[in-house]
Enzyme design. Structure first.
Site, PDB file in Angstrom:
ATOM      1  N   ASN A 204       0.860  -1.198   0.000  1.00 31.21           N
ATOM      2  CA  ASN A 204       0.000   0.000   0.000  1.00 31.21           C
ATOM      3  C   ASN A 204       0.889   1.237   0.000  1.00 31.21           C
ATOM      4  O   ASN A 204       2.105   1.129   0.182  1.00 31.21           O
ATOM      5  CB  ASN A 204      -0.946  -0.053   1.212  1.00 31.21           C
ATOM      6  CG  ASN A 204      -0.160  -0.094   2.505  1.00 31.21           C
ATOM      7  OD1 ASN A 204       0.561   0.839   2.830  1.00 31.21           O
ATOM      8  ND2 ASN A 204      -0.262  -1.204   3.237  1.00 31.21           N
ATOM      9  N   GLY A 270      -0.187   1.610  16.962  1.00 36.57           N
ATOM     10  CA  GLY A 270      -0.204   0.903  15.676  1.00 36.57           C
ATOM     11  C   GLY A 270      -0.398   1.920  14.562  1.00 36.57           C
ATOM     12  O   GLY A 270      -1.515   2.222  14.166  1.00 36.57           O
ATOM     13  N   ALA A 272       1.281   1.533  11.646  1.00 29.50           N
ATOM     14  CA  ALA A 272       1.614   0.872  10.370  1.00 29.50           C
ATOM     15  C   ALA A 272       0.354   0.601   9.570  1.00 29.50           C
ATOM     16  O   ALA A 272      -0.722   0.377  10.126  1.00 29.50           O
ATOM     17  CB  ALA A 272       2.344  -0.436  10.647  1.00 29.50           C
ATOM     18  N   ASP A 276      -3.834  -6.530   5.310  1.00 25.41           N
ATOM     19  CA  ASP A 276      -4.801  -7.403   5.982  1.00 25.41           C
ATOM     20  C   ASP A 276      -4.766  -8.823   5.422  1.00 25.41           C
ATOM     21  O   ASP A 276      -5.219  -9.763   6.058  1.00 25.41           O
ATOM     22  CB  ASP A 276      -6.211  -6.831   5.839  1.00 25.41           C
ATOM     23  CG  ASP A 276      -6.386  -5.571   6.671  1.00 25.41           C
ATOM     24  OD1 ASP A 276      -5.894  -5.555   7.819  1.00 25.41           O
ATOM     25  OD2 ASP A 276      -6.994  -4.596   6.175  1.00 25.41           O
ATOM     26  N   PRO A 302      -2.109 -11.702  10.839  1.00 22.35           N
ATOM     27  CA  PRO A 302      -2.474 -11.462  12.245  1.00 22.35           C
ATOM     28  C   PRO A 302      -2.808  -9.990  12.457  1.00 22.35           C
ATOM     29  O   PRO A 302      -2.116  -9.128  11.892  1.00 22.35           O
ATOM     30  CB  PRO A 302      -1.216 -11.852  13.028  1.00 22.35           C
ATOM     31  CG  PRO A 302      -0.126 -12.032  12.031  1.00 22.35           C
ATOM     32  CD  PRO A 302      -0.718 -12.131  10.661  1.00 22.35           C
ATOM     33  N   ILE A 304      -2.176  -7.215  14.481  1.00 21.96           N
ATOM     34  CA  ILE A 304      -1.142  -6.956  15.506  1.00 21.96           C
ATOM     35  C   ILE A 304      -1.725  -6.133  16.654  1.00 21.96           C
ATOM     36  O   ILE A 304      -1.579  -6.464  17.834  1.00 21.96           O
ATOM     37  CB  ILE A 304       0.061  -6.217  14.867  1.00 21.96           C
ATOM     38  CG1 ILE A 304       0.623  -7.070  13.729  1.00 21.96           C
ATOM     39  CG2 ILE A 304       1.115  -5.893  15.910  1.00 21.96           C
ATOM     40  CD1 ILE A 304       1.628  -6.355  12.838  1.00 21.96           C
ATOM     41  N   PHE A 320      -4.855   3.473  14.468  1.00 16.45           N
ATOM     42  CA  PHE A 320      -5.166   4.428  13.404  1.00 16.45           C
ATOM     43  C   PHE A 320      -6.329   3.879  12.599  1.00 16.45           C
ATOM     44  O   PHE A 320      -6.503   2.666  12.491  1.00 16.45           O
ATOM     45  CB  PHE A 320      -3.960   4.631  12.474  1.00 16.45           C
ATOM     46  CG  PHE A 320      -3.028   5.693  12.970  1.00 16.45           C
ATOM     47  CD1 PHE A 320      -2.192   5.444  14.051  1.00 16.45           C
ATOM     48  CD2 PHE A 320      -2.997   6.949  12.374  1.00 16.45           C
ATOM     49  CE1 PHE A 320      -1.337   6.422  14.523  1.00 16.45           C
ATOM     50  CE2 PHE A 320      -2.148   7.936  12.835  1.00 16.45           C
ATOM     51  CZ  PHE A 320      -1.311   7.682  13.914  1.00 16.45           C
ATOM     52  N   LYS A 334     -13.901   0.698  15.623  1.00 18.50           N
ATOM     53  CA  LYS A 334     -12.560   0.109  15.775  1.00 18.50           C
ATOM     54  C   LYS A 334     -12.089   0.215  17.229  1.00 18.50           C
ATOM     55  O   LYS A 334     -11.505  -0.710  17.770  1.00 18.50           O
ATOM     56  CB  LYS A 334     -11.578   0.871  14.866  1.00 18.50           C
ATOM     57  CG  LYS A 334     -10.770  -0.030  14.004  1.00 18.50           C
ATOM     58  CD  LYS A 334     -10.241   0.657  12.769  1.00 18.50           C
ATOM     59  CE  LYS A 334     -11.076   0.260  11.563  1.00 18.50           C
ATOM     60  NZ  LYS A 334     -10.579   0.786  10.304  1.00 18.50           N
ATOM     61  N   LYS A 338     -11.356  -3.300  19.090  1.00 18.92           N
ATOM     62  CA  LYS A 338      -9.981  -3.685  19.423  1.00 18.92           C
ATOM     63  C   LYS A 338      -9.606  -3.309  20.862  1.00 18.92           C
ATOM     64  O   LYS A 338      -8.461  -3.502  21.277  1.00 18.92           O
ATOM     65  CB  LYS A 338      -8.996  -3.042  18.429  1.00 18.92           C
ATOM     66  CG  LYS A 338      -9.254  -3.465  16.969  1.00 18.92           C
ATOM     67  CD  LYS A 338      -8.063  -3.210  16.072  1.00 18.92           C
ATOM     68  CE  LYS A 338      -8.413  -3.449  14.612  1.00 18.92           C
ATOM     69  NZ  LYS A 338      -7.262  -3.509  13.725  1.00 18.92           N
TER      70      LYS A 338
HETATM   71  N1  CTP Z   1      -3.483  -3.145  12.250  1.00 17.88           N
HETATM   72  C1  CTP Z   1      -2.638  -4.079  12.761  1.00 17.88           C
HETATM   73  N2  CTP Z   1      -2.513  -5.315  12.178  1.00 17.88           N
HETATM   74  C2  CTP Z   1      -3.217  -5.629  11.076  1.00 17.88           C
HETATM   75  C3  CTP Z   1      -4.085  -4.667  10.532  1.00 17.88           C
HETATM   76  C4  CTP Z   1      -4.205  -3.442  11.137  1.00 17.88           C
HETATM   77  O1  CTP Z   1      -1.974  -3.784  13.759  1.00 17.88           O
HETATM   78  N3  CTP Z   1      -3.071  -6.819  10.523  1.00 17.88           N
HETATM   79  C5  CTP Z   1      -3.646  -1.839  12.905  1.00 17.88           C
HETATM   80  C6  CTP Z   1      -3.141  -0.661  12.115  1.00 17.88           C
HETATM   81  O2  CTP Z   1      -1.808  -0.371  12.438  1.00 17.88           O
HETATM   82  C7  CTP Z   1      -4.087   0.454  12.530  1.00 17.88           C
HETATM   83  C8  CTP Z   1      -5.396  -0.279  12.775  1.00 17.88           C
HETATM   84  O3  CTP Z   1      -5.025  -1.630  13.073  1.00 17.88           O
HETATM   85  O4  CTP Z   1      -3.716   1.019  13.769  1.00 17.88           O
HETATM   86  C9  CTP Z   1      -6.278  -0.244  11.575  1.00 17.88           C
HETATM   87  O5  CTP Z   1      -7.350  -1.089  11.833  1.00 17.88           O
HETATM   88  P1  CTP Z   1      -7.978  -2.050  10.747  1.00 17.88           P
HETATM   89  O6  CTP Z   1      -9.166  -2.631  11.388  1.00 17.88           O
HETATM   90  O7  CTP Z   1      -7.076  -3.077  10.211  1.00 17.88           O
HETATM   91  O8  CTP Z   1      -8.245  -1.050   9.630  1.00 17.88           O
HETATM   92  P2  CTP Z   1      -8.637  -1.419   8.215  1.00 17.88           P
HETATM   93  O9  CTP Z   1      -7.599  -2.301   7.565  1.00 17.88           O
HETATM   94  O10 CTP Z   1      -8.904  -0.127   7.548  1.00 17.88           O
HETATM   95  O11 CTP Z   1      -9.886  -2.304   8.537  1.00 17.88           O
HETATM   96  P3  CTP Z   1     -11.326  -2.252   7.904  1.00 17.88           P
HETATM   97  O12 CTP Z   1     -11.137  -2.741   6.523  1.00 17.88           O
HETATM   98  O13 CTP Z   1     -12.072  -3.209   8.792  1.00 17.88           O
HETATM   99  O14 CTP Z   1     -11.784  -0.845   8.042  1.00 17.88           O
END
Ligand code: CTP
Length: 397
Positions: A204, A270, A272, A276, A302, A304, A320, A334, A338
Site C-alpha cells: 500500500n 499501531g 503501520a 490485511d 495477524p 497486531i 489508526f 474500531k 480492538k
Molecule cells: N493493524 C494491525 N494489524 C493488522 C491490521 C491493522 O496492527 N493486521 C492496525 C493498524 O496499524 C491500525 C489499525 O489496526 O492502527 C487499523 O485497523 P484495521 O481494522 O485493520 O483497519 P482497516 O484495515 O482499515 O480495517 P477495515 O477494513 O475493517 O476498516
C-alpha cells in the site's frame, strides 16, 4: 518546538548554518541571535535565509521596535548558545545585556544550554572555569567542549561538538523534563510487503511519515522508543531503536517479542498500514507471465494491534483508522472492537492529506470524546497526539 540559537564570535561560528539545518531536520523551528562579533564570522543573511528571517543581530535596527529580543526569548522552548566564547560565557555568567545573545539569555525563562568553544589554554583558565561553574550553579547546562585539533593550531579541549551531537544533547535535555520520561513506547510504522513470488508483492502507499513523526515526538517527550517499521525510504530518527521488517508476519513477530519482555511497553501505537491479507502460498521461483494465473489465493494476516490489546500487557493501546467515509463512526467501532484507548482517524482518498503527504487532518476518537485537529504538519500533529497520549498514561498510572 522553537530553538533560539545564540551565536558568539569565535571561529566555530562558521558552523552555525549547519547547526540550524540539523535542528530543522529534527523538525525544530530555529531563530538566531548573534553578537556583533559573530556577525563578522558568519553571515546574518545566510541565517535569515535559512530561518525565514528569524535573526536578531542588531538591537537598534528599525524592526526592533517590536522588542524582538523579548519576543524571541519568550517564544523559545530552549536557548542554545553555540559556540559560546570565553567573552560570551563571562557576559552570561555576570548578567550583561548589551548585545543580542546575552540580552536574550537574560530575558529567557526556558532551559538554556551552552556549548563553549575556544583555545585549550583559555578553556582551562580559572576565570572561564569559574564562570562555567557559576552558570551550572544557576541550573544552566554547560556541555564540555570536545578534544581534538583546534582552528588555532593547538590540539586539546576546546572544539565545538558537531551539529548532530549538539542537537542530540539538546533533545536529551528537553526529554529529561518530558512528559513521557521513563516510559516505554512501541510504535509500528510504514507499509508491509506480502510477496507473491520473489519479485512481486502486495502492499500500500504508506510512507511511514506519521509513525516516524510519532517516534520522534515520543522520544522528545522523554520516552524510550522502539519503532518497528516496514520498508520505507526514511532513516530512523536518532535516539530511537529501529527494527526493520518486511511482511505483516515479521512485524507481528517483532512486536510480540517486545510485548513478552519482562518490562513490556507502557504504550503501543499501531501506525503501520499492515496488509490485511497475504498470499496463501508464496511461489519460491518467479512466476512467468505465460503460466496461467487466474487468482491469487489470500489468507488473513495477524491483527497486531488487536493481539497487543488483548494480551493485557500494554496499558495504553492506540490505533489508526484511515477511512474513505463515515470516519468517526468507523473509528468508534474500531475503538471498541480492538479495546483501544484512542483511535486516530483520518479521511483518505482526498488529494492533499493522508498517505505520503507531509500534512494531515485527524480526529482523536476516544470513548467519551472526539477532538478534531486542524490540518497541520505530521510533525506538529505528532506532538499534539503524544501530549494526548501522555494524558492517557497519567490517567492509567
Ligand atoms: N493493524 C494491525 N494489524 C493488522 C491490521 C491493522 O496492527 N493486521 C492496525 C493498524 O496499524 C491500525 C489499525 O489496526 O492502527 C487499523 O485497523 P484495521 O481494522 O485493520 O483497519 P482497516 O484495515 O482499515 O480495517 P477495515 O477494513 O475493517 O476498516
Amino acid at each position: 518546538m522553537i530553538v533560539l540559537l545564540g551565536i558568539s564570535g569565535g571561529i566555530a561560528a562558521y558552523k552555525a548554518p549547519e547547526i540550524v539545518r540539523a535542528f530543522q531536520r529534527r523538525t525544530y523551528q530555529v531563530a538566531c541571535a548573534l553578537t556583533p562579533d559573530a556577525a563578522r564570522f558568519v553571515s546574518p543573511m545566510v541565517l535569515r535565509t535559512l530561518t525565514g528571517g528569524q535573526v536578531l543581530d542588531d538591537l537598534f535596527a528599525a524592526e526592533e521596535t517590536g522588542i524582538g529580543h523579548i519576543t524571541f526569548a519568550d517564544r523559545a522552548d530552549v536557548m542554545v548558545v553555540a559556540p559560546a566564547t570565553a567573552q560570551t560565557i563571562a557576559r552570561l555568567a555576570h548578567g550583561f545585556a548589551d548585545e543580542p545573545v546575552s540580552l536574550s539569555f537574560l530575558a529567557a525563562t526556558c532551559p538554556r544550554i551552552i556549548f563553549p568553544a575556544m583555545n585549550s589554554n583559555m578553556w582551562q583558565q580559572a576565570p572561564v572555569q569559574q564562570n562555567v561553574a557559576l552558570l551550572r550553579e544557576r541550573g544552566h547546562t554547560v556541555i564540555d567542549p570536545d578534544s581534538g585539533e583546534l582552528a588555532c593550531g593547538w590540539t586539546g579541549p576546546g572544539r565545538l561538538p558537531d551539529p548532530e551531537r549538539i542537537v542530540r544533547e539538546v533533545a536529551a535535555l528537553l526529554a529529561g523534563s518530558g512528559r513521557l520520561s521513563g516510559r516505554r513506547v512501541l510504535i509500528t510504522a510504514g507499509p508491509t510487503r506480502e510477496f507473491i513470488d520473489p519479485v512481486r508483492f502486495l502492499s500500500n502507499p504508506s510512507t511511514g511519515k506519521m509513525g516516524f513523526a510519532l517516534a520522534e515526538a515520543a522520544r522528545d517527550a522523554g520516552a524510550q522508543v522502539v519503532l518497528v517499521h516496514g520498508p520505507v525510504t526514511m532513516s530512523p530518527p536518532d535516539g530511537v531503536e529501529a527494527v526493520a521488517v518486511v511482511s505483516a508476519e515479521d512485524m507481528s513477530a517483532a512486536v510480540e517479542r517486545r510485548i513478552l519482555e519482562d518490562e513490556p511497553p507502557d504504550v503501543f501505537i499501531g501506525a503501520a498500514a499492515v496488509a490485511d491479507y497475504t498470499p496463501a502460498d508464496r511461489s519460491p521461483s518467479k512466476l512467468k507471465k505465460d503460466q496461467p494465473l487466474d487468482a491469487i489465493p489470500l489468507q488473513r494476516t495477524p491483527d497486531i494491534l488487536a493481539t497487543v490489546s488483548a494480551s493485557g500487557r500494554v496499558p495504553v493501546c492506540i490505533g489508526f483508522a484511515a477511512e474513505t467515509n463515515d470516519v468517526i463512526d468507523n473509528a468508534r467501532e474500531k475503538l471498541s472492537r480492538k479495546g483501544l484507548a484512542l483511535v486516530i482517524a483520518n479521511q483518505v482518498g482526498t488529494a492533499d492529506a493522508g498517505f505520503a503527504h507531509d500534512h494531515n487532518e485527524v480526529h482523536l476518537v476516544s470513548k467519551d470524546s472526539v477532538v478534531s485537529l486542524p490540518r497541520a504538519s505530521k510533525a506538529d500533529l505528532a506532538r499534539t497526539i503524544i501530549s494526548t497520549i501522555a494524558d492517557l498514561v497519567d490517567n492509567v498510572a
